[in-house]
Design a protein around this motif. Sequence first.
Motif, PDB file in Angstrom:
ATOM      1  N   THR A   6     -20.591  66.812 -34.509  1.00 45.45           N
ATOM      2  CA  THR A   6     -19.444  66.660 -33.629  1.00 45.45           C
ATOM      3  C   THR A   6     -19.497  65.267 -33.025  1.00 45.45           C
ATOM      4  O   THR A   6     -20.502  64.882 -32.440  1.00 45.45           O
ATOM      5  CB  THR A   6     -19.453  67.710 -32.504  1.00 45.45           C
ATOM      6  N   ALA A   7     -18.434  64.523 -33.182  1.00 41.24           N
ATOM      7  CA  ALA A   7     -18.397  63.168 -32.632  1.00 41.24           C
ATOM      8  C   ALA A   7     -17.031  62.947 -32.007  1.00 41.24           C
ATOM      9  O   ALA A   7     -16.046  63.541 -32.423  1.00 41.24           O
ATOM     10  CB  ALA A   7     -18.653  62.135 -33.733  1.00 41.24           C
ATOM     11  N   PRO A   8     -16.944  62.080 -30.996  1.00 38.83           N
ATOM     12  CA  PRO A   8     -15.678  61.833 -30.307  1.00 38.83           C
ATOM     13  C   PRO A   8     -14.749  60.923 -31.113  1.00 38.83           C
ATOM     14  O   PRO A   8     -14.303  59.883 -30.645  1.00 38.83           O
ATOM     15  CB  PRO A   8     -16.134  61.174 -29.003  1.00 38.83           C
ATOM     16  N   ILE A   9     -14.495  61.302 -32.366  1.00 41.74           N
ATOM     17  CA  ILE A   9     -13.620  60.511 -33.224  1.00 41.74           C
ATOM     18  C   ILE A   9     -12.252  61.180 -33.220  1.00 41.74           C
ATOM     19  O   ILE A   9     -12.025  62.172 -33.908  1.00 41.74           O
ATOM     20  CB  ILE A   9     -14.178  60.406 -34.655  1.00 41.74           C
ATOM     21  N   THR A  10     -11.360  60.675 -32.420  1.00 39.85           N
ATOM     22  CA  THR A  10     -10.046  61.275 -32.229  1.00 39.85           C
ATOM     23  C   THR A  10      -9.019  60.648 -33.171  1.00 39.85           C
ATOM     24  O   THR A  10      -9.259  59.601 -33.780  1.00 39.85           O
ATOM     25  CB  THR A  10      -9.581  61.072 -30.781  1.00 39.85           C
ATOM     26  N   ARG A  11      -7.869  61.288 -33.256  1.00 37.26           N
ATOM     27  CA  ARG A  11      -6.768  60.735 -34.040  1.00 37.26           C
ATOM     28  C   ARG A  11      -6.373  59.358 -33.496  1.00 37.26           C
ATOM     29  O   ARG A  11      -6.061  58.442 -34.255  1.00 37.26           O
ATOM     30  CB  ARG A  11      -5.578  61.700 -33.990  1.00 37.26           C
ATOM     31  N   GLU A  12      -6.431  59.204 -32.175  1.00 34.00           N
ATOM     32  CA  GLU A  12      -6.095  57.911 -31.571  1.00 34.00           C
ATOM     33  C   GLU A  12      -7.050  56.816 -32.036  1.00 34.00           C
ATOM     34  O   GLU A  12      -6.633  55.698 -32.340  1.00 34.00           O
ATOM     35  CB  GLU A  12      -6.131  58.017 -30.046  1.00 34.00           C
ATOM     36  N   VAL A  13      -8.343  57.146 -32.107  1.00 30.07           N
ATOM     37  CA  VAL A  13      -9.328  56.174 -32.594  1.00 30.07           C
ATOM     38  C   VAL A  13      -8.995  55.757 -34.019  1.00 30.07           C
ATOM     39  O   VAL A  13      -8.978  54.560 -34.353  1.00 30.07           O
ATOM     40  CB  VAL A  13     -10.757  56.757 -32.524  1.00 30.07           C
ATOM     41  N   LEU A  14      -8.708  56.716 -34.861  1.00 26.13           N
ATOM     42  CA  LEU A  14      -8.423  56.424 -36.263  1.00 26.13           C
ATOM     43  C   LEU A  14      -7.111  55.656 -36.421  1.00 26.13           C
ATOM     44  O   LEU A  14      -7.025  54.723 -37.229  1.00 26.13           O
ATOM     45  CB  LEU A  14      -8.383  57.723 -37.063  1.00 26.13           C
ATOM     46  N   ASP A  15      -6.104  56.022 -35.640  1.00 25.23           N
ATOM     47  CA  ASP A  15      -4.816  55.339 -35.742  1.00 25.23           C
ATOM     48  C   ASP A  15      -4.903  53.881 -35.306  1.00 25.23           C
ATOM     49  O   ASP A  15      -4.139  53.038 -35.793  1.00 25.23           O
ATOM     50  CB  ASP A  15      -3.763  56.053 -34.896  1.00 25.23           C
ATOM     51  N   ASN A  16      -5.817  53.584 -34.386  1.00 26.68           N
ATOM     52  CA  ASN A  16      -5.953  52.224 -33.863  1.00 26.68           C
ATOM     53  C   ASN A  16      -7.055  51.415 -34.545  1.00 26.68           C
ATOM     54  O   ASN A  16      -7.314  50.274 -34.162  1.00 26.68           O
ATOM     55  CB  ASN A  16      -6.204  52.263 -32.355  1.00 26.68           C
ATOM     56  N   ALA A  17      -7.691  52.012 -35.546  1.00 27.68           N
ATOM     57  CA  ALA A  17      -8.742  51.307 -36.276  1.00 27.68           C
ATOM     58  C   ALA A  17      -8.135  50.204 -37.144  1.00 27.68           C
ATOM     59  O   ALA A  17      -6.945  50.215 -37.463  1.00 27.68           O
ATOM     60  CB  ALA A  17      -9.523  52.291 -37.140  1.00 27.68           C
ATOM     61  N   TYR A  18      -8.983  49.251 -37.515  1.00 25.16           N
ATOM     62  CA  TYR A  18      -8.548  48.131 -38.350  1.00 25.16           C
ATOM     63  C   TYR A  18      -8.748  48.449 -39.826  1.00 25.16           C
ATOM     64  O   TYR A  18      -9.696  49.140 -40.204  1.00 25.16           O
ATOM     65  CB  TYR A  18      -9.371  46.872 -38.037  1.00 25.16           C
ATOM     66  N   THR A  19      -7.879  47.927 -40.658  1.00 22.48           N
ATOM     67  CA  THR A  19      -8.205  47.830 -42.069  1.00 22.48           C
ATOM     68  C   THR A  19      -9.151  46.638 -42.228  1.00 22.48           C
ATOM     69  O   THR A  19      -9.316  45.828 -41.304  1.00 22.48           O
ATOM     70  CB  THR A  19      -6.951  47.597 -42.923  1.00 22.48           C
ATOM     71  N   TYR A  20      -9.745  46.505 -43.406  1.00 24.09           N
ATOM     72  CA  TYR A  20     -10.626  45.369 -43.643  1.00 24.09           C
ATOM     73  C   TYR A  20      -9.864  44.049 -43.492  1.00 24.09           C
ATOM     74  O   TYR A  20     -10.355  43.103 -42.864  1.00 24.09           O
ATOM     75  CB  TYR A  20     -11.238  45.484 -45.041  1.00 24.09           C
ATOM     76  N   ASP A  21      -8.648  43.975 -44.039  1.00 24.10           N
ATOM     77  CA  ASP A  21      -7.855  42.748 -43.922  1.00 24.10           C
ATOM     78  C   ASP A  21      -7.518  42.447 -42.466  1.00 24.10           C
ATOM     79  O   ASP A  21      -7.570  41.281 -42.037  1.00 24.10           O
ATOM     80  CB  ASP A  21      -6.565  42.879 -44.737  1.00 24.10           C
ATOM     81  N   GLN A  22      -7.168  43.467 -41.708  1.00 23.47           N
ATOM     82  CA  GLN A  22      -6.857  43.256 -40.285  1.00 23.47           C
ATOM     83  C   GLN A  22      -8.089  42.781 -39.522  1.00 23.47           C
ATOM     84  O   GLN A  22      -7.980  41.930 -38.629  1.00 23.47           O
ATOM     85  CB  GLN A  22      -6.321  44.552 -39.680  1.00 23.47           C
ATOM     86  N   TYR A  23      -9.238  43.325 -39.874  1.00 20.78           N
ATOM     87  CA  TYR A  23     -10.498  42.922 -39.244  1.00 20.78           C
ATOM     88  C   TYR A  23     -10.789  41.451 -39.522  1.00 20.78           C
ATOM     89  O   TYR A  23     -11.148  40.686 -38.615  1.00 20.78           O
ATOM     90  CB  TYR A  23     -11.609  43.813 -39.772  1.00 20.78           C
TER      91      TYR A  23
END
Length: 208
Positions: A6-23
């Motif tokens: 169980t980890a605090p990985i929410t939909r909000e975290v995933l939606d705001n994550a970077y793609t490699y190109d964005q990073y």
Amino acid sequence: MTEVKTAPITREVLDNAYTYDQYRKLIDKLMAEKKTTGENHSEAMLHYTKMNTFRMKRLDKTTELNPELKERLKQVERPMIWLLLTEAWCGDAAQILPVLQKMADQNELIEMKLILRDQHLDIMDEFLTNGKSRSIPKLVVLDANSHDVLGDWGPRPFEAQEMYDNWRLNDGEDYREISETLHKWYADDKTESTQKELLPLIDRWENG
């Protein structure tokens, strides 16, 4: 059966994550402002970040996946999210992220997302190295539908991690010493260790 964490990985975290190109674009933008990710914008950290941009560019061009790994990735049928905890100044991340992206590129069911460690310490603390170290990069593999954690890997291939652990055990103080040793090891290894370690894990993640 792999134990589901169980980890605090929410939909909000995933939606705001970077793609490699964005990073990569984020790093370029920060460097133009004489900054890096995180709060420490010292000359040393800027130097590390600059070197890492060169490393990633080189590996983007030169990394070749071995045929067995490439074929296995193409066979993946379970939708996955490969979530990477990273920072721009981290040398190990620069050596590993390009090959992970090339792996994810082999199958549209594998989506790689990147988040900054220091902005997500609650997640980082669920995946400590040896139960105590916030070492990065850290790959956390999720089922794309349920977001269950299927497994994790990192921060380094076993041989590199063993070198680092031995350096720490022997009261290593000068980080430049181990950094130079590790980057030479990565250059000689040509991502082979990372590829070999991840190959058997794909079965575990897909069937877990």
